[in-house]
Design a protein around this motif. Structure first.
Motif, PDB file in Angstrom:
ATOM      1  N   ASP A   1      -3.528   9.957   1.848  1.00 53.33           N
ATOM      2  CA  ASP A   1      -3.637   8.621   1.919  1.00 53.33           C
ATOM      3  C   ASP A   1      -3.865   8.006   3.461  1.00 53.33           C
ATOM      4  O   ASP A   1      -3.119   8.444   4.138  1.00 53.33           O
ATOM      5  CB  ASP A   1      -2.342   7.912   1.100  1.00 53.33           C
ATOM      6  N   CYS A   2      -4.393   7.037   3.444  1.00 54.53           N
ATOM      7  CA  CYS A   2      -4.450   6.426   4.791  1.00 54.53           C
ATOM      8  C   CYS A   2      -4.127   4.697   4.638  1.00 54.53           C
ATOM      9  O   CYS A   2      -4.668   4.178   3.821  1.00 54.53           O
ATOM     10  CB  CYS A   2      -5.782   6.388   5.584  1.00 54.53           C
ATOM     11  N   PHE A   3      -3.195   4.372   5.796  1.00 52.55           N
ATOM     12  CA  PHE A   3      -2.827   3.070   5.868  1.00 52.55           C
ATOM     13  C   PHE A   3      -3.555   2.658   7.353  1.00 52.55           C
ATOM     14  O   PHE A   3      -3.389   3.230   8.223  1.00 52.55           O
ATOM     15  CB  PHE A   3      -1.403   2.652   5.877  1.00 52.55           C
ATOM     16  N   VAL A   4      -4.390   1.491   7.348  1.00 48.76           N
ATOM     17  CA  VAL A   4      -4.869   1.052   8.635  1.00 48.76           C
ATOM     18  C   VAL A   4      -3.851   0.149   9.283  1.00 48.76           C
ATOM     19  O   VAL A   4      -3.393  -0.903   8.640  1.00 48.76           O
ATOM     20  CB  VAL A   4      -6.284   0.139   8.300  1.00 48.76           C
ATOM     21  N   GLN A   5      -3.578   0.439  10.481  1.00 50.32           N
ATOM     22  CA  GLN A   5      -2.355  -0.440  11.282  1.00 50.32           C
ATOM     23  C   GLN A   5      -2.832  -1.423  11.926  1.00 50.32           C
ATOM     24  O   GLN A   5      -3.960  -1.415  12.634  1.00 50.32           O
ATOM     25  CB  GLN A   5      -1.890   0.468  12.385  1.00 50.32           C
TER      26      GLN A   5
ATOM     27  N   PRO B   1      -9.513   7.840   2.414  1.00 47.66           N
ATOM     28  CA  PRO B   1      -8.874   7.123   1.378  1.00 47.66           C
ATOM     29  C   PRO B   1      -8.062   5.940   1.721  1.00 47.66           C
ATOM     30  O   PRO B   1      -6.619   6.290   2.010  1.00 47.66           O
ATOM     31  CB  PRO B   1      -8.186   8.297   0.588  1.00 47.66           C
ATOM     32  N   VAL B   2      -8.326   4.848   2.358  1.00 48.08           N
ATOM     33  CA  VAL B   2      -7.426   3.762   2.714  1.00 48.08           C
ATOM     34  C   VAL B   2      -6.742   3.146   1.422  1.00 48.08           C
ATOM     35  O   VAL B   2      -7.514   2.585   0.630  1.00 48.08           O
ATOM     36  CB  VAL B   2      -8.326   2.804   3.423  1.00 48.08           C
ATOM     37  N   VAL B   3      -5.518   2.955   1.523  1.00 48.36           N
ATOM     38  CA  VAL B   3      -4.754   2.538   0.421  1.00 48.36           C
ATOM     39  C   VAL B   3      -4.069   1.257   0.868  1.00 48.36           C
ATOM     40  O   VAL B   3      -3.404   0.659  -0.111  1.00 48.36           O
ATOM     41  CB  VAL B   3      -3.723   3.584  -0.256  1.00 48.36           C
ATOM     42  N   GLY B   4      -4.105   0.722   2.063  1.00 49.87           N
ATOM     43  CA  GLY B   4      -3.594  -0.260   2.295  1.00 49.87           C
ATOM     44  C   GLY B   4      -3.326  -0.641   3.994  1.00 49.87           C
ATOM     45  O   GLY B   4      -3.969   0.360   4.581  1.00 49.87           O
ATOM     46  N   LEU B   5      -2.473  -1.529   4.252  1.00 47.57           N
ATOM     47  CA  LEU B   5      -2.485  -1.779   5.855  1.00 47.57           C
ATOM     48  C   LEU B   5      -0.776  -1.558   6.111  1.00 47.57           C
ATOM     49  O   LEU B   5       0.053  -1.617   5.236  1.00 47.57           O
ATOM     50  CB  LEU B   5      -2.835  -3.262   5.907  1.00 47.57           C
ATOM     51  N   MET B   6      -0.595  -1.585   7.297  1.00 46.99           N
ATOM     52  CA  MET B   6       0.503  -1.325   8.201  1.00 46.99           C
ATOM     53  C   MET B   6       0.804  -2.132   9.254  1.00 46.99           C
ATOM     54  O   MET B   6      -0.269  -2.535   9.828  1.00 46.99           O
ATOM     55  CB  MET B   6       0.711   0.121   8.462  1.00 46.99           C
ATOM     56  N   CYS B   7       2.146  -2.644   9.584  1.00 45.20           N
ATOM     57  CA  CYS B   7       2.151  -3.265  10.634  1.00 45.20           C
ATOM     58  C   CYS B   7       3.586  -3.140  11.217  1.00 45.20           C
ATOM     59  O   CYS B   7       4.397  -2.691  10.578  1.00 45.20           O
ATOM     60  CB  CYS B   7       1.868  -4.883  10.546  1.00 45.20           C
ATOM     61  N   ILE B   8       3.779  -3.416  12.633  1.00 44.82           N
ATOM     62  CA  ILE B   8       5.096  -3.509  13.229  1.00 44.82           C
ATOM     63  C   ILE B   8       5.234  -4.754  13.837  1.00 44.82           C
ATOM     64  O   ILE B   8       4.509  -5.067  14.977  1.00 44.82           O
ATOM     65  CB  ILE B   8       5.291  -2.347  14.384  1.00 44.82           C
TER      66      ILE B   8
END
Length: 222
Positions: free
Chosen positions: A125-129, A159-166
């Motif tokens: 699974d991948c999250f786009v930061q 397989p992008v499942v969501g987003l990520m942030c800091i």
């Protein structure tokens, strides 16, 4: 006063997540706790494993390679997430080792991961930061370039499942978490990897599906 045991710290974090979720009228089961074990050796990780937790996060491929293969032989059903910045030349190793990658943030990495997944026949699974605070020193895709990067991910069959942030340090994180929620909704993505030891309860209240907690579980890093 005696220091809390790893099992007690784990229970406290899970309890705080559940409380924040209920206040937001969410199910605690909709929030996944990633125990971020970066810089900690097996001796610090094993008590959390013995307490029944199975999902861990690491920042660097090399460090994870050094400690997790042996731990995974001894503890079944461990899931490993890469939560730190990934160099494109480590894409193959990352795909082999991790079950999810939270730091997809640029076209060169999308291309490298697409090739690595096709070669390995494995698709974490991948999250786009997203560089949610537009900080030059941080990884993450600029907000203005997110749509284009997600299109590239689709072309590469990631397989992008969501987003990520800091969010930026030392400021109220809630507006940044709310912006990530808005961006995810706009692009039809359910996953929200946001919130760390200092702000995971706020993140859960705003909609986090994955929180990345290290210090609150393992103590301060040396």
């Amino acid at each position: 006063m005696t220091e809390a045991s790893p099992a007690e710290r784990l229970e406290a974090v899970k309890s705080a997540i559940a409380g924040a979720a209920r206040l937001a009228r969410r199910s605690p089961d909709d929030v996944t706790l990633i125990a971020v074990s970066k810089t900690h050796g097996a001796e610090a990780i094993e008590p959390i494993l013995h307490a029944g937790h199975r999902l861990f996060g690491e920042n660097r491929v090399q460090e994870a390679q050094a400690k997790w293969p042996e731990l995974r032989q001894r503890f079944e059903e461990v899931e490993l997430h890469l939560v730190g910045r990934l160099q494109s030349n480590k894409a193959e190793e990352a795909v082999a080792l991790f079950d999810a990658i939270h730091s997809v943030d640029r076209p060169s990495l999308v291309e490298a991961l697409g090739k690595a997944m096709a070669k390995a026949g494995k698709r974490p699974d991948c999250f786009v930061q997203v560089n949610i605070g537009d900080e030059s020193q941080k990884g993450g895709c600029p907000v203005a370039e997110l749509t284009a990067l997600l299109d590239l991910c689709a072309d590469a069959d990631l397989p992008v499942v969501g987003l990520m942030c800091i969010p930026p340090a030392d400021v109220e994180p809630a507006p940044y978490f709310a912006l990530l929620v808005k961006l995810a909704r706009r692009h039809g993505l359910a996953g929200l990897s946001m919130g760390m030891s200092d702000d995971y309860e706020t993140a859960v209240a705003i909609g986090a599906t994955h929180v990345r907690v290290g210090t609150a579980l393992f103590g301060e890093r040396s």
